[in-house]
Design an enzyme around this catalytic site. Structure first.
Site, short mmCIF file in Angstrom:
data_model
loop_
_atom_site.label_atom_id
_atom_site.label_comp_id
_atom_site.label_asym_id
_atom_site.label_seq_id
_atom_site.Cartn_x
_atom_site.Cartn_y
_atom_site.Cartn_z
N PHE A 111 1.05 -1.59 -0.08
CA PHE A 111 -0.23 -0.14 0.03
C PHE A 111 1.20 1.54 -0.59
O PHE A 111 0.42 2.43 -0.27
CB PHE A 111 -0.79 -0.01 1.44
CG PHE A 111 -0.70 1.13 2.18
CD1 PHE A 111 -0.52 1.46 3.08
CD2 PHE A 111 0.30 -0.70 3.25
CE1 PHE A 111 0.01 2.47 4.09
CE2 PHE A 111 0.52 0.80 4.29
CZ PHE A 111 0.78 1.02 4.74
N LYS A 112 2.18 1.20 0.46
CA LYS A 112 3.41 1.86 0.52
C LYS A 112 3.25 2.94 -1.10
O LYS A 112 3.46 3.90 -1.03
CB LYS A 112 4.24 1.90 1.20
CG LYS A 112 3.94 1.08 2.02
CD LYS A 112 3.90 2.00 3.31
CE LYS A 112 3.56 1.15 4.72
NZ LYS A 112 4.34 0.81 5.68
N ASP A 113 3.13 2.30 -1.52
CA ASP A 113 2.94 2.44 -3.70
C ASP A 113 1.89 3.88 -3.81
O ASP A 113 2.04 4.72 -4.56
CB ASP A 113 3.27 1.70 -4.63
CG ASP A 113 3.78 0.62 -4.87
OD1 ASP A 113 5.32 1.30 -4.40
OD2 ASP A 113 3.61 -0.41 -4.67
#
Length: 496
Positions: A111-113
């Site tokens: 999810f950091k993307d």
């Protein structure tokens, strides 16, 4: 109306959005927060007809008010493109009476993307807006996912360098391989002898060193952060909760204005804080369900009002949540302290000293939006197995923590409100833990054999992010003690 940003520890500090993004953290050690939470200015029905990129603009324009429309749309267009393997960017999958918001379709399958794809563009745009001539040094600590996503985002970006610290024995083998094989002349990766909290504390101390900052400026450098403490990370995260609601509305799974619950597996608190901001913008969210693993410091906080990091640090199968100091919680503390910077500073000082603090009863009363619980290692594995056997859907360990806690919440409350579970990583990132949960027979296979087995089991193609590291050479093999982090930074930058 313009949104300005002040420090959680000093209301007198006030900067524009672009300045907050560049600084990363306030000079007093506080985090930047908007001076007010703007309301959505498009109806839910209007949002339901938009693409992810269009929703991103409608949300982010309200916070990043010193960016022009052209600047912001350019950043969004460059971030949310073919790097993602699905046109919808963040699809919703229905399984076992919940909606899984898949936030792992970007370049590093986590999810950091969603935020780190856009942060480099926001930062370089902000640098131009503020006539910055120094080279920006991104300094960040990671519990597993932020590191690779930040490295991928900033690799090769002109005018920047990035240094990532991670706990040497505190990430999954695939997470580590993703980082240490990262290409780019401006990238540096360092494993430390210590845990994530040690890495995060070390980074904060480096940021706070005014003498170091002065030396760096003299040699043409300045620090910024890609951690979730940077407001340029938090604002893009708000987008996907708005988009999830809009998707449910477009697919007629809910009616306009109908409330939903949101479940978030939580370590550093930024992801669920973004949902809290979305709620305060007018998105019809009812409960914010905060899911912890065996490092259940947040569960204890919501249950007792006491935040206490003085406990055993547990290494779990959901390493991105193995955190005892949830940095972004400071932003919520500031909010429930009625924006009292002095009060927030006192509590953070106590955390840095005795390792704990207690909030007042009036502050606890303002946490009614939240529900906290946790999942043990055994419960996490059992959730993966049960969901696969019942539906064929395979989730990673972090998402399983959230799914397990959601089950506990429903059992306690009998609440049947439509619920979105933030699915924060691909199961391919944690293949051994996921496959062992489904059947212990898989334990004798290698990590990359398990990748192929998982692909066949889940009927999902192996992500490109995994394929490309199978035979990639290790580029970064630097390891240091936690006490040597600043010295390591100085060596990389050749500071005099």
């Amino acid at each position: 109306m313009e949104v300005l940003y002040n420090s959680t520890r000093n209301n007198g500090i006030r900067v524009r959005a672009s300045e907050a993004i560049l600084k990363g953290i306030s000079e007093d050690g506080g985090l930047f927060v908007p001076d007010h939470v703007p309301a959505l200015d498009k109806s839910l029905k209007e949002l339901a007809g938009m693409t992810y990129q269009e929703v991103a603009y409608e949300v982010m324009k309200l916070y990043l008010t010193d960016f022009t429309e052209e600047e912001l749309k350019n950043c969004i267009g460059r971030a949310y493109d073919s790097k993602f393997d699905t046109e919808s960017i963040a699809p919703l999958v229905s399984a076992d009476k919940a909606y899984y918001l898949e936030l792992f379709h970007g370049a590093t399958i986590a999810f950091k993307d969603m935020a780190l794809s856009i942060l480099p563009h926001l930062m370089t745009t902000a640098a131009k807006k503020n006539n910055v001539t120094n080279e920006i040094v991104i300094l960040t600590a990671t519990s597993g996912d932020t590191g690779k996503a930040a490295l991928a985002g900033f690799a090769g970006v002109e005018g920047t360098r990035i240094i990532v610290f991670y706990p040497k024995n505190g990430v999954s083998p695939i997470q580590e391989k993703q980082m240490v094989t990262q290409k780019g002349d401006n990238t540096y990766v360092v494993g430390i002898h210590g845990n994530f909290d040690d890495a995060q504390t070390g980074v904060k101390c480096i940021f706070a060193d005014k003498e170091l900052a002065k030396r760096m400026d003299g040699q043409g450098y300045q620090f910024s952060s890609a951690n979730s403490i940077n407001i340029g990370r938090l604002v893009p995260q708000i987008v996907y909760y708005v988009y999830a609601y809009a998707t449910l509305l477009a697919e007629e799974k809910i009616t306009e204005g109908e409330k939903i619950n949101v479940v978030v597996p939580t370590g550093n608190f930024g992801n669920i804080l973004a949902a809290f901001y979305a709620k305060n913008m007018g998105l019809p969210i009812d409960k914010l369900i905060c899911a912890s693993n065996d490092n259940k410091v947040l569960y204890d906080f919501f249950r007792t009002g006491v935040y206490d990091r003085n406990r055993e640090f547990v290494l779990t199968s959901s390493p991105s949540m193995d955190i005892l100091i949830s940095s972004n919680l400071e932003r919520l503390i500031y909010k429930i302290a009625e924006s009292d910077g002095d009060k927030t500073a006192q509590l953070m000082k106590a955390l840095g000293g005795d390792g704990k603090y207690e909030i007042t009863e009036p502050m606890r009363a303002l946490l009614a939006d939240f529900y906290g619980n946790y999942a043990s290692e055994q419960e996490t594995a059992a959730t993966i197995k049960a969901l696969y056997e019942e539906t064929g859907y395979v989730i990673d360990t972090h998402t399983a923590v959230a799914a397990c806690v959601y089950g506990k919440y429903k059992e306690e409350t009998k609440d049947e409100t439509p619920t979105v579970i933030a699915s924060t990583a691909s199961p391919f990132k944690f293949t051994r833990s996921v496959m062992n949960a489904i059947d212990e027979k898989y334990d004798r296979m290698s990590d990359f054999e398990l990748v192929d087995e998982l692909s066949a089991l889940a009927n999902v193609a192996v992500p490109e992010a995994i394929e490309e590291i199978k035979s990639a050479p290790v580029i970064h093999d630097y390891i240091c003690d936690k006490e040597a982090m600043q010295k390591t930074v100085e060596e990389f930058l050749k500071l005099k």
